[in-house]
Every structure is written in C-alpha cells, then in structure tokens.
Write a protein that holds these residues in place. Structure first.
Motif, PDB file in Angstrom:
ATOM      1  N   GLU A  17       0.798  -1.269   0.015  1.00 40.36           N
ATOM      2  CA  GLU A  17      -0.110   0.140   0.012  1.00 40.36           C
ATOM      3  C   GLU A  17       0.979   1.314  -0.020  1.00 40.36           C
ATOM      4  O   GLU A  17       1.956   1.355   0.553  1.00 40.36           O
ATOM      5  CB  GLU A  17      -1.043   0.200   1.085  1.00 40.36           C
ATOM      6  CG  GLU A  17      -0.408   0.228   2.665  1.00 40.36           C
ATOM      7  CD  GLU A  17      -1.305   0.194   3.832  1.00 40.36           C
ATOM      8  OE1 GLU A  17      -0.958   0.351   4.756  1.00 40.36           O
ATOM      9  OE2 GLU A  17      -2.640  -0.218   3.442  1.00 40.36           O
ATOM     10  N   VAL A  35      -8.940   0.140  -2.268  1.00 40.40           N
ATOM     11  CA  VAL A  35      -9.820   0.640  -1.312  1.00 40.40           C
ATOM     12  C   VAL A  35      -8.917   2.082  -0.990  1.00 40.40           C
ATOM     13  O   VAL A  35      -7.615   1.744  -0.826  1.00 40.40           O
ATOM     14  CB  VAL A  35      -9.985  -0.168  -0.025  1.00 40.40           C
ATOM     15  CG1 VAL A  35     -10.608   0.729   1.135  1.00 40.40           C
ATOM     16  CG2 VAL A  35     -10.890  -1.193  -0.425  1.00 40.40           C
ATOM     17  N   ILE A  36      -9.411   3.202  -0.747  1.00 36.70           N
ATOM     18  CA  ILE A  36      -8.837   4.304  -0.225  1.00 36.70           C
ATOM     19  C   ILE A  36      -9.463   4.696   1.030  1.00 36.70           C
ATOM     20  O   ILE A  36     -10.614   4.692   1.163  1.00 36.70           O
ATOM     21  CB  ILE A  36      -9.052   5.231  -1.273  1.00 36.70           C
ATOM     22  CG1 ILE A  36      -8.531   5.145  -2.807  1.00 36.70           C
ATOM     23  CG2 ILE A  36      -8.336   7.044  -0.697  1.00 36.70           C
ATOM     24  CD1 ILE A  36      -8.916   6.362  -3.733  1.00 36.70           C
ATOM     25  N   VAL A  37      -8.688   5.043   1.894  1.00 34.87           N
ATOM     26  CA  VAL A  37      -8.980   5.310   3.218  1.00 34.87           C
ATOM     27  C   VAL A  37      -8.229   6.597   3.658  1.00 34.87           C
ATOM     28  O   VAL A  37      -7.137   6.772   3.354  1.00 34.87           O
ATOM     29  CB  VAL A  37      -8.558   4.234   4.452  1.00 34.87           C
ATOM     30  CG1 VAL A  37      -8.841   4.511   5.570  1.00 34.87           C
ATOM     31  CG2 VAL A  37      -9.255   2.868   3.976  1.00 34.87           C
ATOM     32  N   ASP A  39      -7.740   8.900   7.003  1.00 35.63           N
ATOM     33  CA  ASP A  39      -7.685   9.075   8.586  1.00 35.63           C
ATOM     34  C   ASP A  39      -7.598  10.463   9.127  1.00 35.63           C
ATOM     35  O   ASP A  39      -6.619  11.150   8.111  1.00 35.63           O
ATOM     36  CB  ASP A  39      -6.688   8.465   9.128  1.00 35.63           C
ATOM     37  CG  ASP A  39      -6.911   6.736   8.936  1.00 35.63           C
ATOM     38  OD1 ASP A  39      -8.016   6.491   8.651  1.00 35.63           O
ATOM     39  OD2 ASP A  39      -5.849   6.034   9.394  1.00 35.63           O
ATOM     40  N   GLU A  44     -10.320   6.573  11.273  1.00 35.17           N
ATOM     41  CA  GLU A  44     -10.740   6.516   9.884  1.00 35.17           C
ATOM     42  C   GLU A  44     -12.061   7.180   9.775  1.00 35.17           C
ATOM     43  O   GLU A  44     -12.885   7.128  10.677  1.00 35.17           O
ATOM     44  CB  GLU A  44     -11.154   5.049   9.511  1.00 35.17           C
ATOM     45  CG  GLU A  44     -11.530   5.010   8.164  1.00 35.17           C
ATOM     46  CD  GLU A  44     -11.970   3.474   7.667  1.00 35.17           C
ATOM     47  OE1 GLU A  44     -12.844   3.411   6.731  1.00 35.17           O
ATOM     48  OE2 GLU A  44     -11.114   2.775   8.113  1.00 35.17           O
ATOM     49  N   ARG A  47     -13.973   6.248   3.520  1.00 36.11           N
ATOM     50  CA  ARG A  47     -13.430   5.052   2.755  1.00 36.11           C
ATOM     51  C   ARG A  47     -14.329   4.961   1.506  1.00 36.11           C
ATOM     52  O   ARG A  47     -15.404   5.341   1.490  1.00 36.11           O
ATOM     53  CB  ARG A  47     -13.835   3.842   3.492  1.00 36.11           C
ATOM     54  CG  ARG A  47     -13.542   2.517   2.883  1.00 36.11           C
ATOM     55  CD  ARG A  47     -13.594   1.298   3.943  1.00 36.11           C
ATOM     56  NE  ARG A  47     -12.656   1.248   4.984  1.00 36.11           N
ATOM     57  CZ  ARG A  47     -11.820   0.280   5.034  1.00 36.11           C
ATOM     58  NH1 ARG A  47     -11.536  -0.437   4.182  1.00 36.11           N
ATOM     59  NH2 ARG A  47     -11.087   0.444   6.239  1.00 36.11           N
ATOM     60  N   ASP A  49     -14.630   2.161  -1.168  1.00 34.12           N
ATOM     61  CA  ASP A  49     -14.461   0.795  -1.621  1.00 34.12           C
ATOM     62  C   ASP A  49     -14.269   0.598  -3.194  1.00 34.12           C
ATOM     63  O   ASP A  49     -14.250   1.262  -3.941  1.00 34.12           O
ATOM     64  CB  ASP A  49     -15.479  -0.155  -0.682  1.00 34.12           C
ATOM     65  CG  ASP A  49     -16.893  -0.205  -1.356  1.00 34.12           C
ATOM     66  OD1 ASP A  49     -16.929   0.496  -2.617  1.00 34.12           O
ATOM     67  OD2 ASP A  49     -17.764  -0.534  -0.757  1.00 34.12           O
ATOM     68  N   ASN A  59     -16.612   1.971   7.993  1.00 38.35           N
ATOM     69  CA  ASN A  59     -15.769   1.296   7.089  1.00 38.35           C
ATOM     70  C   ASN A  59     -16.068   0.254   6.118  1.00 38.35           C
ATOM     71  O   ASN A  59     -15.542  -0.567   5.700  1.00 38.35           O
ATOM     72  CB  ASN A  59     -14.710   0.689   8.079  1.00 38.35           C
ATOM     73  CG  ASN A  59     -15.137  -0.698   8.823  1.00 38.35           C
ATOM     74  OD1 ASN A  59     -16.213  -0.685   8.864  1.00 38.35           O
ATOM     75  ND2 ASN A  59     -14.067  -0.880   9.642  1.00 38.35           N
ATOM     76  N   ASN A  60     -17.538  -0.010   6.298  1.00 37.24           N
ATOM     77  CA  ASN A  60     -18.304  -0.706   5.324  1.00 37.24           C
ATOM     78  C   ASN A  60     -19.555  -0.084   4.508  1.00 37.24           C
ATOM     79  O   ASN A  60     -20.457  -0.598   4.796  1.00 37.24           O
ATOM     80  CB  ASN A  60     -18.737  -2.035   6.099  1.00 37.24           C
ATOM     81  CG  ASN A  60     -19.113  -3.267   5.244  1.00 37.24           C
ATOM     82  OD1 ASN A  60     -18.774  -3.386   4.314  1.00 37.24           O
ATOM     83  ND2 ASN A  60     -20.212  -3.902   6.180  1.00 37.24           N
TER      84      ASN A  60
END
Length: 83
Positions: A17, A35-37, A39, A44, A47, A49, A59-60
């Motif tokens: 990553e 996936v791009i996250v 923070d 977090e 996100r 997906d 996160n989902n």
C-alpha cells in the motif's frame, strides 16, 4: 514498488500500500484491495471501496454514499449561482 519516508513522515510504502501521512495521525492510504482510506486525528473518517461506494463514519459502505454519525447525521447540499 519501493518508497521511503520523506522528512520523517511523508510518502511511505508498507507492503503493498501507499500511505500519504502528513503528521503521524492524518493520512490517505491506498492498498492493493482497491480501497482508499482517509484518517484524521488517528481515526478513519472516510473510505472509498472497490465498487466506488463512499463511507463517512463507516468502514463498510453499502451504498453510493453511506453516512454514519452519532445523534442526527446530516448532509448539506448548497446550490450556487454561476455568474
């Protein structure tokens, strides 16, 4: 791919990553799982997906825009006039 830290915290590669880390607890991470996250303050916040769903506070994400917040979450959309 081999990237190294720049000036103590900058661009870093951890396995597969890429992490852009501004100050140790604010970052944008892109992994091989598509996936791009994002923070901030070590948590977090957003996100994206692999299917393009965007989650804020989750996160989902299970829809194109999925917002989760304590209390009464809101989304503000403001129209402007182009002149």
């Amino acid at each position: 791919m081999a990237l190294t830290k720049v000036r103590g915290s900058g661009i870093d590669a951890d396995g597969q990553e890429i992490i852009l880390d501004a100050d140790g607890d604010t970052s944008i991470a892109v992994g091989t799982d598509d996936v791009i996250v994002v923070d901030t303050a070590g948590s977090e916040r957003m996100r994206v997906d692999a299917s393009g769903n965007v989650g804020i506070g989750t996160n989902n994400p299970d829809s194109q825009l999925h917002v989760v917040a304590a209390g009464s979450p809101s989304i503000r959309v403001t129209a402007t006039t182009n002149t």
